[in-house]
Write a protein that holds these residues in place. Structure first.
Motif, PDB file in Angstrom:
ATOM      1  N   ARG A   1      34.384  41.155  31.008  1.00  0.00           N
ATOM      2  CA  ARG A   1      35.327  42.007  31.741  1.00  0.00           C
ATOM      3  C   ARG A   1      35.754  43.228  30.918  1.00  0.00           C
ATOM      4  NH1 ARG A   1      36.804  36.859  32.318  1.00  0.00           N
ATOM      5  NH2 ARG A   1      38.663  37.048  31.041  1.00  0.00           N
ATOM      6  N   TRP A   2      37.059  43.364  30.627  1.00  0.00           N
ATOM      7  CA  TRP A   2      37.615  44.546  29.951  1.00  0.00           C
ATOM      8  C   TRP A   2      36.934  44.842  28.619  1.00  0.00           C
ATOM      9  CZ3 TRP A   2      39.453  43.408  25.156  1.00  0.00           C
ATOM     10  CH2 TRP A   2      39.729  42.044  24.903  1.00  0.00           C
ATOM     11  N   ALA A   3      36.482  43.792  27.911  1.00  0.00           N
ATOM     12  CA  ALA A   3      35.874  43.983  26.592  1.00  0.00           C
ATOM     13  C   ALA A   3      34.539  44.707  26.672  1.00  0.00           C
ATOM     14  CB  ALA A   3      35.692  42.643  25.888  1.00  0.00           C
TER      15      ALA A   3
ATOM     16  N   ALA B   1      46.153  47.686  32.945  1.00  0.00           N
ATOM     17  CA  ALA B   1      45.988  48.710  33.976  1.00  0.00           C
ATOM     18  C   ALA B   1      44.672  48.535  34.729  1.00  0.00           C
ATOM     19  CB  ALA B   1      46.053  50.097  33.350  1.00  0.00           C
ATOM     20  N   ASP B   2      44.460  49.394  35.721  1.00  0.00           N
ATOM     21  CA  ASP B   2      43.223  49.353  36.498  1.00  0.00           C
ATOM     22  C   ASP B   2      42.021  49.591  35.586  1.00  0.00           C
ATOM     23  OD1 ASP B   2      42.262  52.448  36.924  1.00  0.00           O
ATOM     24  OD2 ASP B   2      44.442  52.281  36.719  1.00  0.00           O
ATOM     25  N   SER B   3      40.863  49.125  36.029  1.00  0.00           N
ATOM     26  CA  SER B   3      39.661  49.154  35.205  1.00  0.00           C
ATOM     27  C   SER B   3      39.292  50.564  34.747  1.00  0.00           C
ATOM     28  CB  SER B   3      38.490  48.539  35.982  1.00  0.00           C
ATOM     29  OG  SER B   3      37.287  48.659  35.270  1.00  0.00           O
ATOM     30  N   TRP B   4      39.416  51.557  35.664  1.00  0.00           N
ATOM     31  CA  TRP B   4      39.040  52.929  35.311  1.00  0.00           C
ATOM     32  C   TRP B   4      39.893  53.455  34.149  1.00  0.00           C
ATOM     33  CZ3 TRP B   4      34.854  55.201  37.525  1.00  0.00           C
ATOM     34  CH2 TRP B   4      34.395  54.665  38.730  1.00  0.00           C
ATOM     35  N   SER B   5      41.211  53.310  34.257  1.00  0.00           N
ATOM     36  CA  SER B   5      42.114  53.832  33.227  1.00  0.00           C
ATOM     37  C   SER B   5      41.933  53.108  31.907  1.00  0.00           C
ATOM     38  CB  SER B   5      43.574  53.702  33.683  1.00  0.00           C
ATOM     39  OG  SER B   5      43.813  54.442  34.846  1.00  0.00           O
ATOM     40  N   LEU B   6      41.870  51.767  31.957  1.00  0.00           N
ATOM     41  CA  LEU B   6      41.728  50.990  30.731  1.00  0.00           C
ATOM     42  C   LEU B   6      40.401  51.290  30.048  1.00  0.00           C
ATOM     43  CD1 LEU B   6      42.726  48.877  28.758  1.00  0.00           C
ATOM     44  CD2 LEU B   6      41.819  47.104  30.270  1.00  0.00           C
TER      45      LEU B   6
ATOM     46  N   PRO C   1      28.243  48.066  34.907  1.00  0.00           N
ATOM     47  CA  PRO C   1      28.468  48.555  36.273  1.00  0.00           C
ATOM     48  C   PRO C   1      29.913  48.389  36.728  1.00  0.00           C
ATOM     49  CG  PRO C   1      27.357  46.427  36.318  1.00  0.00           C
ATOM     50  CD  PRO C   1      27.404  46.853  34.886  1.00  0.00           C
ATOM     51  N   ASP C   2      30.669  47.529  36.049  1.00  0.00           N
ATOM     52  CA  ASP C   2      32.033  47.221  36.486  1.00  0.00           C
ATOM     53  C   ASP C   2      33.107  47.969  35.707  1.00  0.00           C
ATOM     54  OD1 ASP C   2      31.039  45.233  38.299  1.00  0.00           O
ATOM     55  OD2 ASP C   2      30.762  43.909  36.580  1.00  0.00           O
TER      56      ASP C   2
ATOM     57  N   PRO D   1      53.044  45.282  38.327  1.00  0.00           N
ATOM     58  CA  PRO D   1      51.901  45.446  37.428  1.00  0.00           C
ATOM     59  C   PRO D   1      51.146  46.732  37.752  1.00  0.00           C
ATOM     60  CG  PRO D   1      51.980  43.214  38.294  1.00  0.00           C
ATOM     61  CD  PRO D   1      53.001  44.008  39.053  1.00  0.00           C
ATOM     62  N   PRO D   2      50.640  47.457  36.733  1.00  0.00           N
ATOM     63  CA  PRO D   2      49.979  48.740  37.004  1.00  0.00           C
ATOM     64  C   PRO D   2      48.735  48.638  37.874  1.00  0.00           C
ATOM     65  CG  PRO D   2      49.697  48.066  34.705  1.00  0.00           C
ATOM     66  CD  PRO D   2      50.703  47.142  35.299  1.00  0.00           C
ATOM     67  N   SER D   3      48.161  47.449  37.986  1.00  0.00           N
ATOM     68  CA  SER D   3      46.964  47.287  38.823  1.00  0.00           C
ATOM     69  C   SER D   3      47.293  46.613  40.162  1.00  0.00           C
ATOM     70  CB  SER D   3      45.916  46.449  38.079  1.00  0.00           C
ATOM     71  OG  SER D   3      46.448  45.177  37.719  1.00  0.00           O
ATOM     72  N   TYR D   4      48.567  46.616  40.542  1.00  0.00           N
ATOM     73  CA  TYR D   4      49.029  45.873  41.715  1.00  0.00           C
ATOM     74  C   TYR D   4      48.295  46.291  42.994  1.00  0.00           C
ATOM     75  CZ  TYR D   4      52.334  43.902  45.108  1.00  0.00           C
ATOM     76  OH  TYR D   4      52.912  43.207  46.148  1.00  0.00           O
ATOM     77  N   LEU D   5      48.098  47.600  43.178  1.00  0.00           N
ATOM     78  CA  LEU D   5      47.474  48.090  44.411  1.00  0.00           C
ATOM     79  C   LEU D   5      45.991  48.424  44.232  1.00  0.00           C
ATOM     80  CD1 LEU D   5      50.227  50.464  45.878  1.00  0.00           C
ATOM     81  CD2 LEU D   5      49.511  48.243  46.762  1.00  0.00           C
ATOM     82  N   THR D   6      45.411  48.029  43.115  1.00  0.00           N
ATOM     83  CA  THR D   6      44.022  48.406  42.835  1.00  0.00           C
ATOM     84  C   THR D   6      43.046  47.996  43.950  1.00  0.00           C
ATOM     85  OG1 THR D   6      44.339  48.418  40.441  1.00  0.00           O
ATOM     86  CG2 THR D   6      42.089  48.123  41.243  1.00  0.00           C
ATOM     87  N   PRO D   7      43.102  46.774  44.495  1.00  0.00           N
ATOM     88  CA  PRO D   7      42.147  46.435  45.571  1.00  0.00           C
ATOM     89  C   PRO D   7      42.275  47.360  46.778  1.00  0.00           C
ATOM     90  CG  PRO D   7      43.193  44.452  44.704  1.00  0.00           C
ATOM     91  CD  PRO D   7      43.939  45.609  44.116  1.00  0.00           C
TER      92      PRO D   7
END
Length: 383
Positions: free
Chosen positions: A86-88, A119-124, A161-162, A211-217
């Protein structure tokens, strides 16, 4: 940073030798404007990530994300993508690109914390790309300049890709200055710098504490819809270049025969672009009243057209409209999501703060308000 260094020592049994505070790449206005290659208002804000590093005697990279309570380990330079990391995968991506360029680095222990780590994947991803490269440049003496860091980051996008980084987020992380906001052109990949000046004294961040990713979906669903709408417009012989020059009224007229959802989606894209350029004009003039009106215009579209909201965000939006002295209020979609940028007069910040108890009684946690201060781009510091 003292607490961060101590947590690093507790986790790895040794003190860090280098730390880096990575501010949050933030899109104040124009969250989806990249879809139509239009304009966004961007800057760097607080609540980013903190990273600390200590060298190892082997070639193993160990990373601890204290916010997500997650630990990862891999070996340099034999780095492979694994979906479960994931994030890593963001850290792995830029180190993989360094290995492709025959840059030699040793093993490191890395401790990651800060609100931006969730945070959301793009920002992080953007923050981890830049933070990791700035640290490796300092620790290993790689001699990386801004252009090469940008190139490494963009090439690293092909690793996972993610976990992708957007050009505008990378640009602001490498070029942002304290007290400055920027009108970013996705078409030209350039930005106009503007001093926030005295206008900044009237601006606050109102946080919902979500949470900063609350509305991400929901945001990703809207982004996919926006891409489909752009394709639909092209099928009707309306290119992106024409969408960029539309007004809100023209967008509504143009899509009057479209299904309601697609009509509102295109309208929001046009409103975002229009608000970005109008906000830039207000900032240059130092006109807080017109800047506030732009934020209200944006938020109405977020609620009515994009429907990217929640009970908590609706509460802040409605209370802001009721407060005397609140000149404008608009939600921030990228970076410190779940927050609003508010323009107020000298009394309104206190008036708004007094409503926090009501918010806590309804939702079970407390909102907050703090001054809005654009920050400098990050730099690595020896401990």
């Amino acid at each position: 940073m003292v607490e961060q260094n101590e947590n690093h020592r507790k986790e790895f049994g040794e003190a860090p030798v280098l730390s880096i505070e990575v501010p949050q790449p933030t899109v104040l206005i124009g969250q989806f404007c990249d879809v139509i290659m239009a304009h966004s208002l961007i800057c760097l804000t607080d609540q980013g990530i903190s990273m600390t590093f200590s060298p190892r005697t082997d070639n193993v990279i160990r990373i601890v994300n204290s916010v997500r309570q997650d630990k990862k380990k891999f070996t340099y330079p034999n780095i492979k993508y694994r979906r479960e990391d994931r994030w890593a995968n963001a850290v792995k991506a830029v180190l993989h690109e360094l290995s492709r360029r025959n840059r030699k680095i040793g093993g490191y222990n890395i401790f990651l914390s800060g609100r931006g780590a969730g945070a959301d994947s793009w920002s992080l991803t953007s923050s981890l790309f830049v933070g990791t490269l700035l640290a490796m440049d300092e620790l290993e003496g790689l001699g990386l300049g801004k252009d090469e860091i940008m190139d490494i980051c963009l090439k690293a996008n092909s690793f996972s890709p993610d976990h992708q980084a957007r050009h505008r987020d990378l640009w602001i992380l490498l070029n942002g200055k304290e007290g400055m906001v920027y009108l970013w052109s996705e078409q030209e990949r350039k930005a106009e710098e503007m001093a926030f000046g005295d206008l900044g004294k009237s601006c606050y961040i109102v946080s919902s504490a979500l949470p900063p990713s609350y509305l991400t979906p929901e945001e990703e669903e809207f982004r996919d819809m926006a891409k489909d709408v752009v394709t639909l417009m092209a099928d009707h012989s309306v290119p992106i270049s024409e969408i960029r020059t539309m007004t809100e009224k023209e967008a509504r007229t143009m899509t009057s025969r479209f299904p309601d959802q697609e009509r509102r989606c295109l309208t929001h894209l046009v409103v975002e672009n229009e608000c970005s350029t109008k906000a830039a004009s207000s900032i240059i003039k130092g006109d807080r009243n017109s800047f506030g009106r732009v934020l209200f215009m944006l938020q109405r579209s977020v609620v009515e057209n994009a429907e990217l909201t929640s009970p908590e965000l609706d509460w802040i939006w409605r209370r802001g409209q009721e407060c005397d002295g609140v000149l404008g209020l608009g939600s921030i979609g990228v970076g410190i999501a779940g927050s609003f940028l508010a323009v107020v007069d000298g009394r309104a910040s206190n008036l708004y703060a007094r409503k926090e108890e009501e918010y806590e009684r309804i939702f079970g946690f407390r909102s907050s308000i703090r001054p809005f201060v654009p920050l400098n781009s990050p730099r690595a510091v020896r401990c």
